[in-house]
Design an enzyme around this catalytic site. Structure first.
Site, PDB file in Angstrom:
ATOM      1  N   SER A  54      38.814  38.114  25.853  1.00 53.47           N
ATOM      2  CA  SER A  54      37.644  37.592  25.162  1.00 53.47           C
ATOM      3  C   SER A  54      36.423  38.263  25.771  1.00 53.47           C
ATOM      4  CB  SER A  54      37.566  36.082  25.371  1.00 53.47           C
ATOM      5  OG  SER A  54      36.278  35.576  25.148  1.00 53.47           O
ATOM      6  N   TYR A  79      36.786  29.812  32.373  1.00 50.62           N
ATOM      7  CA  TYR A  79      37.258  30.513  31.179  1.00 50.62           C
ATOM      8  C   TYR A  79      37.127  32.025  31.368  1.00 50.62           C
ATOM      9  CZ  TYR A  79      37.623  32.030  26.321  1.00 50.62           C
ATOM     10  OH  TYR A  79      37.995  32.672  25.153  1.00 50.62           O
TER      11      TYR A  79
END
Length: 181
Positions: A54, A79
């Protein structure tokens, strides 16, 4: 072909197994374990492994001194660390496996509004410019799930990537290197 895509994002602090921070465990360690368990079949088929990363990887490097956030938790750094780990996993797996005919790729699928955002508050989504105060989508950069899956499928199957690996892909292409800010 193995596409490692399980993920959670920006979750509250959760611990799994023997105390692993859940985003790192789900988004990276699970992929690592699955890839290792399936390795005989992947290697036999001279396959490809696609690790979903990501743009969130820019939020954090691997925090070697506090990988499980024992010293304070930040859901976005957690994350980011997990997505950095996915990218590094693809690079290292490719380096180790290319001589056996297996190639690995890191993929950024793009922004896709799915239940992945379940832990992001409405206020955060407004602050990010994703939705307005009424919850209406105002950011036209989001992809449909099908569009989001396209780069993973492309990396897993495209003859354009024959003989290549260890690269970061987005929008059905090898991504340009973005310098550090």
């Amino acid at each position: 072909i193995l596409i490692d895509s399980a993920a959670i994002m920006a979750s509250p602090l959760m611990r799994v197994g023997t105390g692993w921070e859940a985003q790192f465990a789900t988004n990276h360690l699970g992929h690592f374990a699955l890839t290792n368990r399936l390795w005989p079949a992947i290697q036999r088929g001279q396959g490809r492994v696609v690790a979903l990363s990501s743009s969130g990887h820019r939020r954090s490097p691997i925090r070697w001194d506090d990988i499980d956030f024992a010293g304070g938790y930040d859901k976005w750094a957690a994350y980011g660390q997990a997505k950095t780990a996915n990218s590094l996993f693809a690079v290292q797996l490719d380096a180790l496996a290319k001589d056996s005919g297996v190639r690995a790729f890191a993929v950024h699928p793009g922004g896709i509004l799915t239940p992945l955002q379940r832990h992001i508050s409405h206020e955060e989504m407004v602050a990010f410019g994703w939705v307005d105060e009424n919850g209406n989508l105002i950011n036209d950069n989001f992809k449909t799930p099908e569009q989001g899956a396209s780069t993973s499928v492309w990396a897993a199957t495209s003859p354009q990537l024959a003989g290549m690996g260890g690269v970061y892909c987005e929008d059905c292409d090898i991504a340009e290197v973005v310098p550090d800010d």
